[in-house]
Design an enzyme around this catalytic site. Structure first.
Site, PDB file in Angstrom:
ATOM      1  N   ASP A   8     -62.278 -20.245 -13.601  1.00  0.00           N
ATOM      2  CA  ASP A   8     -61.471 -20.023 -14.802  1.00  0.00           C
ATOM      3  C   ASP A   8     -62.461 -19.673 -15.913  1.00  0.00           C
ATOM      4  O   ASP A   8     -63.052 -20.568 -16.524  1.00  0.00           O
ATOM      5  CB  ASP A   8     -60.679 -21.290 -15.131  1.00  0.00           C
ATOM      6  CG  ASP A   8     -59.813 -21.126 -16.372  1.00  0.00           C
ATOM      7  OD1 ASP A   8     -59.326 -19.999 -16.608  1.00  0.00           O
ATOM      8  OD2 ASP A   8     -59.638 -22.113 -17.107  1.00  0.00           O
ATOM      9  N   GLU A  69     -59.851 -15.458 -12.587  1.00  0.00           N
ATOM     10  CA  GLU A  69     -58.704 -15.108 -13.441  1.00  0.00           C
ATOM     11  C   GLU A  69     -58.848 -13.690 -13.955  1.00  0.00           C
ATOM     12  O   GLU A  69     -59.899 -13.296 -14.455  1.00  0.00           O
ATOM     13  CB  GLU A  69     -58.596 -16.070 -14.616  1.00  0.00           C
ATOM     14  CG  GLU A  69     -57.393 -15.791 -15.515  1.00  0.00           C
ATOM     15  CD  GLU A  69     -57.289 -16.775 -16.661  1.00  0.00           C
ATOM     16  OE1 GLU A  69     -57.353 -16.333 -17.819  1.00  0.00           O
ATOM     17  OE2 GLU A  69     -57.143 -17.978 -16.392  1.00  0.00           O
ATOM     18  N   ASP A 142     -59.229 -26.850 -17.704  1.00  0.00           N
ATOM     19  CA  ASP A 142     -59.999 -25.768 -17.097  1.00  0.00           C
ATOM     20  C   ASP A 142     -60.361 -26.107 -15.653  1.00  0.00           C
ATOM     21  O   ASP A 142     -60.460 -25.218 -14.805  1.00  0.00           O
ATOM     22  CB  ASP A 142     -61.278 -25.517 -17.902  1.00  0.00           C
ATOM     23  CG  ASP A 142     -61.001 -25.362 -19.382  1.00  0.00           C
ATOM     24  OD1 ASP A 142     -60.827 -24.213 -19.824  1.00  0.00           O
ATOM     25  OD2 ASP A 142     -60.939 -26.383 -20.078  1.00  0.00           O
TER      26      ASP A 142
END
Length: 198
Positions: A8, A69, A142
């Site tokens: 992430d 991501e 996260d």
């Protein structure tokens, strides 16, 4: 067993989650951490710090794939730039090692892990905790997001998808293991909605 690292990306906080994918869409927790840099530091120093840490993880974990991501447009341009910069570092390091990178939007990950593309962070964390059979929720968010990315790609591979998903934008269709687990949990708790009567 296939080892997958979910990342992430972010300049201030970069979540790293590692899972192994086994038979029957089973995913097993291996490792999670959140890398961080100071907002007061110069950009080159922050990129170097995060890049060095990610490089260490890639060489130590030796993943078969990376789930990252996908950068998407939003109003917070500085945040988007930070995500894009770290994503570039990740893809560079992965390419040097011959590790395929799969890209997923946040909504794709939410839909796969919770069954709902607009799920909030608490819902994602709850399902990640359940799916990986963790004793406590991974924190901060996260960390859970990174694990959710890794889970999403593990399920993508279990359905016969390719390790390299960088050019694709659509999520796999059909009921996911998370959706099935959620439905079964609701039924067990007696909260499942009844269908239309004949």
């Amino acid at each position: 067993m296939t080892r997958i690292i979910g990342i992430d990306p972010g300049l201030t906080r970069c979540g790293i989650g590692v899972v192994t994918a086994g038979a029957g869409r089973r995913v097993t927790f291996e490792h999670v951490e959140v890398l961080g840099t100071s907002a007061a530091a110069e950009l080159p120093a922050r990129l170097h710090q995060l890049g060095s840490a990610i490089e260490r993880l890639l060489d130590g974990e030796k993943p078969a794939a990376i789930a990252l991501e996908r950068v998407f447009a939003q109003q917070n341009l500085p945040s988007v730039m930070g995500v894009a910069q770290i994503s570039g570092v990740v893809m560079f390091l992965a390419e040097r090692r011959g590790i395929p990178v799969a890209l997923y939007t946040p909504n794709e990950v939410k839909a796969q892990v919770t069954g709902y593309g607009s799920a909030d962070k608490a819902q994602v964390t709850t399902m990640v905790t359940r799916l990986l059979r963790l004793g406590a929720p991974p924190k901060p968010a996260d960390a859970a997001d990174a694990l959710a990315l890794a889970i999403t790609h593990a399920w993508h591979l279990s359905r016969g998808g390719t390790a390299d998903r960088s050019a694709r934008g659509s999520a796999p269709v059909g009921e996911t293991p998370a959706q099935r687990a959620w439905r079964e949990a609701e039924a067990k708790a007696g909260r499942r909605r009844s269908g239309p009567r004949a």
